[in-house]
Design a protein around this motif. Structure first.
Motif, PDB file in Angstrom:
ATOM      1  N   GLU A   1     -18.276   5.957   7.171  1.00 54.17           N
ATOM      2  CA  GLU A   1     -19.511   5.557   7.812  1.00 54.17           C
ATOM      3  C   GLU A   1     -20.450   4.944   6.772  1.00 54.17           C
ATOM      4  O   GLU A   1     -20.482   5.357   5.614  1.00 54.17           O
ATOM      5  N   ARG A   2     -21.203   3.920   7.212  1.00 51.26           N
ATOM      6  CA  ARG A   2     -22.100   3.198   6.306  1.00 51.26           C
ATOM      7  C   ARG A   2     -23.116   4.136   5.688  1.00 51.26           C
ATOM      8  O   ARG A   2     -23.386   4.065   4.484  1.00 51.26           O
ATOM      9  N   LYS A   3     -23.673   5.014   6.505  1.00 46.50           N
ATOM     10  CA  LYS A   3     -24.724   5.901   6.006  1.00 46.50           C
ATOM     11  C   LYS A   3     -24.201   6.880   4.969  1.00 46.50           C
ATOM     12  O   LYS A   3     -24.947   7.374   4.130  1.00 46.50           O
ATOM     13  N   ASP A   4     -22.879   7.131   5.060  1.00 41.29           N
ATOM     14  CA  ASP A   4     -22.300   8.090   4.119  1.00 41.29           C
ATOM     15  C   ASP A   4     -22.060   7.459   2.729  1.00 41.29           C
ATOM     16  O   ASP A   4     -22.089   8.164   1.707  1.00 41.29           O
TER      17      ASP A   4
ATOM     18  N   ILE B   1     -23.420   4.156   1.730  1.00 48.00           N
ATOM     19  CA  ILE B   1     -24.348   3.100   1.320  1.00 48.00           C
ATOM     20  C   ILE B   1     -25.108   3.455   0.070  1.00 48.00           C
ATOM     21  O   ILE B   1     -25.397   2.623  -0.782  1.00 48.00           O
ATOM     22  N   GLU B   2     -25.455   4.748  -0.077  1.00 47.30           N
ATOM     23  CA  GLU B   2     -26.202   5.166  -1.252  1.00 47.30           C
ATOM     24  C   GLU B   2     -25.339   5.005  -2.511  1.00 47.30           C
ATOM     25  O   GLU B   2     -25.824   4.561  -3.559  1.00 47.30           O
TER      26      GLU B   2
ATOM     27  N   ARG C   1     -25.194   1.287  -3.372  1.00 48.45           N
ATOM     28  CA  ARG C   1     -26.424   0.778  -4.006  1.00 48.45           C
ATOM     29  C   ARG C   1     -26.546   1.272  -5.446  1.00 48.45           C
ATOM     30  O   ARG C   1     -27.026   0.574  -6.337  1.00 48.45           O
TER      31      ARG C   1
ATOM     32  N   PHE D   1     -18.539  -3.010   7.245  1.00 45.15           N
ATOM     33  CA  PHE D   1     -19.646  -2.256   7.839  1.00 45.15           C
ATOM     34  C   PHE D   1     -20.423  -3.115   8.832  1.00 45.15           C
ATOM     35  O   PHE D   1     -20.776  -2.660   9.931  1.00 45.15           O
ATOM     36  N   ASP D   2     -20.706  -4.402   8.418  1.00 43.75           N
ATOM     37  CA  ASP D   2     -21.495  -5.287   9.291  1.00 43.75           C
ATOM     38  C   ASP D   2     -20.749  -5.566  10.589  1.00 43.75           C
ATOM     39  O   ASP D   2     -21.351  -5.644  11.662  1.00 43.75           O
TER      40      ASP D   2
ATOM     41  N   GLU E   1     -20.953  -2.525  12.754  1.00 45.20           N
ATOM     42  CA  GLU E   1     -22.318  -2.353  13.277  1.00 45.20           C
ATOM     43  C   GLU E   1     -22.634  -3.421  14.313  1.00 45.20           C
ATOM     44  O   GLU E   1     -23.335  -3.162  15.305  1.00 45.20           O
TER      45      GLU E   1
END
Length: 663
Positions: free
Chosen positions: A523-526, A528-529, A532, A567-568, A571
């Protein structure tokens, strides 16, 4: 300086030689002419006994003592040898084998001896001296050129021996001039003395009554007349005719003993036979000029001998004339061959003149071409000097023509060298200025601007012309040293950076490896940090080696594109599913559909405006070679275009929903 100037013979040499030959010709011509004219009035009368014999013949035969005799043939032979060409100076000594000091001493001995008849020896000394001096000058010029010097800058040094010999020659000319004046005065006195003797002879011949008593005195007067030296050339024939006329008149009136006449004839015959034998020996002499000169002496002696018996007179003369004819023929053949040789020399010299004149001076563009052509011209000059004399009427004209052509060549060469030297000087100044500029860049070796300036200096260096070899090598070494020093400093400066860049490369490769480890299924939220954080680490990592920069950056962007693309896409699909769910709730609510559609259209316009702004910025960065920033903007444009496409899909769904409601 033209090499022809240094090696051409001196005018004094030629004048002295011609003077000597002219004097010899004049003497031969005068003697021969005088004999010929004398033969018109007498046979061969010189000695008293011979005159007595002729007088006896006249008394017995009752005929004149003057008769047609071999003397007339002698006059013809004399006429044949009157005209003769110039000859080279001949000397008994070989002065050409002497050194200059020996020739000076030989000339000093001649001058101090007071022998003013040695003018031919003096001419031979001078000819040999200047021949040796010219050879030394030519050798010095050759050595000067071989040392690398331009031939036109050679100047023959002053020779002290030449100063000495000129002083001796001037002294000899002064003494000889005085000597010739003294001889002329002596000839005038001799003419007066001979005129006095002839007057006495006439007086004795006219005293018919006492002629027998006067015979001893007559003989003495004859001896006195012969003992008197030369008279002026213009008076010689006249005084000789007067003398012969007086002698003939005396012997016409004298009768002597036949026995005395026969004895005198026999004596004269023996002497003439000896002269015939000497003349025959001259026919085998190798040198035709020397044989011709000695023949003149024999003819003078023949003229002084009295007559012989009538029955052998013609035979003995024919024998002498036959030997003389052979010598004269050899002499004429020699000068005929020399004339043919001079004609060949004229043709050869003309060809050399044309060869020098045919040189295309405008085609000579380099030092090497000028040097090669100069060697060729010098060889032609050497060949010209080795060719003998051409006919007198053309020899001087040919020399002037040849000299003019050579002068034109060397003058043009000097102008070319001067112009080229000026260009060399200007080019050297330009190259020295470039050296100074290159040396001034050394403190800024680590700057890219300095590196670019150095590249421009190297390009400019190649546009500057050549300079002299020695100076060119020196300035080139200086320029190369400045370039090497710049690159050494730059290498030293960036050597430390390479080590850090290699470490940065390893760090960035580790970041790429960590990105590759992230799954697109997460998952992106998992994640993404984490992504970055890796991006921040990437930005904080410094430069990598230039040759790896593009590859590692491309690999990094590829991994980001892989993750964000996945991811995009996921989404985007989720957003479309949510929009479709919302769209079902709007079924039949046209106002809400219209408001949503306007919102989406404004969103597209906003995205398009954003694209224009980015494209404007992108144009600026492309002009300035923005590098990574340009690529980042390009990714943003691509992402916005994907958003616009998705919004357009939503608008299409709204339009389809509205159309369905209206139906």
């Amino acid at each position: 300086m033209n090499e022809l100037d240094k090696l051409s013979p001196g005018a004094d040499d030629l004048n002295l030689e011609v003077a000597a030959e002219t004097a010899a010709m004049s003497t031969a011509a005068t003697s021969a002419t005088g004999n010929a004219e004398c033969d018109n009035t007498c046979v061969e009368t010189t000695s008293p006994s011979a005159d007595i014999a002729e007088a006896a013949d006249a008394a017995e035969a009752d005929e004149c003592a003057v008769e047609s005799s071999p003397a007339e043939d002698l006059a013809k032979v004399a006429d044949e040898i009157t005209e003769k060409p110039e000859e080279n100076v001949v000397s008994e000594k070989n002065y050409h084998s002497m050194s200059k000091q020996e020739m000076i001493e030989a000339l000093r001995e001649i001058v101090s001896s007071g022998d003013m008849e040695a003018h031919k020896e003096v001419a031979a000394v001078k000819q040999a001296f200047y021949s040796l001096l010219n050879k030394e000058a030519m050798n010095a010029a050759k050595a000067f050129v071989e040392e690398g010097n331009p031939a036109d800058q050679f100047s023959a040094p002053v020779d002290e021996d030449e100063v000495k010999i000129k002083a001796l020659l001037a002294e000899f000319r002064e003494k000889r001039s005085a000597y010739l004046e003294e001889k002329e005065e002596e000839r005038k006195k001799n003419l007066e003395e001979k005129s006095r003797i002839v007057a006495e002879l006439k007086a004795i011949a006219e005293d018919i009554d006492n002629i027998n008593l006067h015979f001893p005195k007559f003989q003495q007067l004859q001896q006195d007349f012969k003992a008197v030296g030369e008279v002026p050339a213009g008076s010689e024939n006249e005084i000789w005719r007067s003398y012969q006329s007086s002698v003939e008149q005396f012997y016409d009136r004298l009768k002597m003993n036949k026995e005395l006449r026969d004895l005198d004839f026999k004596k004269n015959l023996e002497i003439k036979q000896l002269l015939v034998e000497k003349a025959r020996q001259l026919t085998t002499l190798p040198d035709p000029i020397e044989a011709f000169r000695k023949l003149q002496d024999l003819h003078d002696q023949w003229r002084e001998i009295g007559p012989v018996a009538k029955e052998v007179r013609e035979d003995i003369w024919n024998e002498f004339k036959e030997a003389s004819a052979m010598i004269n023929k050899r002499h004429q053949d020699y000068f005929q061959s020399r004339k043919a040789e001079e004609t060949d020399n004229e043709i050869a010299k003309t060809a050399l003149c044309e060869k020098v004149e045919a040189v295309d001076l405008a085609a000579l563009k380099t030092f090497a071409e000028w040097d090669a052509k100069t060697k060729e011209i010098l060889e032609i000059q050497k060949a010209y000097k080795e060719i003998g004399f051409a006919p007198r009427k053309s020899n001087g004209v040919l020399f002037s023509r040849f000299r003019k052509a050579c002068d034109a060549f060397f003058t043009t060469k000097a102008e070319y060298f001067k112009k080229t030297k000026d260009e060399f000087r200007d080019n050297l100044a330009k190259k020295e200025a470039l050296c100074e500029k290159a040396e001034a860049l050394l403190p800024r070796a680590e700057e890219k601007e300095a590196y670019d300036e150095l590249q421009e200096l190297q390009k400019e260096w190649r546009t500057v012309g050549v300079v002299r070899r020695k100076q060119g090598d020196e300035v080139w070494k200086r320029f190369c040293a400045a370039i090497d020093a710049f690159h050494d400093a730059r290498k030293k400066h960036f050597g430390a950076q390479r080590s850090a860049e290699n470490e940065n490369l390893k760090a960035k490769q580790a970041i790429i490896a960590r990105l590759k480890a992230i799954s697109t299924d997460a998952e992106r939220k998992d994640v993404i940090e984490s992504i970055r954080q890796l991006q921040n680490e990437w930005q904080q990592t410094g430069f990598v080696p230039f040759k790896h920069k593009d590859a590692v950056n491309a690999e990094y962007r590829a991994e980001l594109s892989r993750l964000f693309g996945a991811f995009d896409l996921r989404e985007s699909r989720q957003r479309m599913r949510r929009f479709e769910g919302e769209l079902k709730k709007m079924d039949g609510d046209e106002s809400r559909i219209s408001r949503e559609r306007e919102r989406l259209v404004r969103a597209i316009e906003s995205r398009q405006s954003e694209i224009k702004t980015i494209e404007n910025n992108l144009g600026f960065f492309k002009f300035s070679s923005g590098g990574n920033m340009v690529k980042e903007y390009e990714r943003k444009i691509a992402k916005i275009k994907e958003d616009i496409a998705q919004i357009q899909d939503k608008i299409n769904l709204l339009d389809a929903q509205e159309k369905q409601s209206n139906q």
